[in-house]
Design a protein around this motif. Sequence first.
Motif, short mmCIF file in Angstrom:
data_model
loop_
_atom_site.label_atom_id
_atom_site.label_comp_id
_atom_site.label_asym_id
_atom_site.label_seq_id
_atom_site.Cartn_x
_atom_site.Cartn_y
_atom_site.Cartn_z
N HIS A 1 6.16 -12.67 -12.95
CA HIS A 1 7.48 -12.09 -13.07
C HIS A 1 7.38 -10.64 -13.51
O HIS A 1 6.56 -10.29 -14.35
CB HIS A 1 8.32 -12.86 -14.07
CG HIS A 1 8.59 -14.27 -13.65
ND1 HIS A 1 9.40 -14.58 -12.59
CD2 HIS A 1 8.15 -15.45 -14.15
CE1 HIS A 1 9.46 -15.88 -12.46
NE2 HIS A 1 8.70 -16.45 -13.39
N ILE A 2 8.21 -9.82 -12.93
CA ILE A 2 8.34 -8.42 -13.34
C ILE A 2 9.62 -8.34 -14.17
O ILE A 2 10.67 -8.80 -13.72
CB ILE A 2 8.44 -7.50 -12.11
CG1 ILE A 2 7.17 -7.62 -11.27
CG2 ILE A 2 8.67 -6.06 -12.55
CD1 ILE A 2 7.27 -6.93 -9.92
N GLN A 3 9.51 -7.79 -15.36
CA GLN A 3 10.67 -7.72 -16.25
C GLN A 3 11.08 -6.27 -16.44
O GLN A 3 10.23 -5.39 -16.56
CB GLN A 3 10.33 -8.33 -17.60
CG GLN A 3 9.95 -9.78 -17.53
CD GLN A 3 9.48 -10.31 -18.88
OE1 GLN A 3 9.18 -9.56 -19.78
NE2 GLN A 3 9.42 -11.62 -19.00
N THR A 4 12.40 -6.04 -16.46
CA THR A 4 12.90 -4.69 -16.70
C THR A 4 13.91 -4.71 -17.84
O THR A 4 14.66 -5.67 -18.02
CB THR A 4 13.61 -4.10 -15.46
OG1 THR A 4 14.69 -4.94 -15.10
CG2 THR A 4 12.66 -3.96 -14.30
N ILE A 5 13.89 -3.64 -18.61
CA ILE A 5 14.93 -3.37 -19.61
C ILE A 5 15.41 -1.96 -19.32
O ILE A 5 14.63 -1.01 -19.38
CB ILE A 5 14.38 -3.47 -21.05
CG1 ILE A 5 13.91 -4.89 -21.33
CG2 ILE A 5 15.42 -2.99 -22.06
CD1 ILE A 5 13.23 -5.06 -22.68
N CYS A 6 16.68 -1.85 -18.95
CA CYS A 6 17.26 -0.55 -18.59
C CYS A 6 18.64 -0.43 -19.24
O CYS A 6 19.31 -1.43 -19.46
CB CYS A 6 17.44 -0.43 -17.08
SG CYS A 6 15.92 -0.35 -16.14
#
Length: 114
Positions: A1-6
Amino acid sequence: HIQTICNSSVSDFQFNGTAITFDVSGEIGDSGFCRICIPTSLMGRNYTVFVNGKKVHHDLLPFSNTTHSYLYFIYTLSIKKVVIIPEFPPFLILPIFMIATLLAAMIYKRKHVT
């Protein structure tokens, strides 16, 4: 899984096997940031980040390890296309260039043999 916090809205997230692409959007002129966690098994450990086709500075965060790379970068908002691609390690560039040159010489020789 690729996780992003934006702090922006993220849409159209894709991984095509070689690159990660997604759109970020928000109020025009606001500052945006993104922290993304990429498993190193997907793309290695060295990356280039582009926002709307322009290469941007990114930081490899200190809690990155052998299994996950954490990238952090900033941008000015409206609607932006983000593209993250793996970089070739410097030690691979010379052998690739040498192989390409050898292949070109072989093809040239074949075409010009009488």
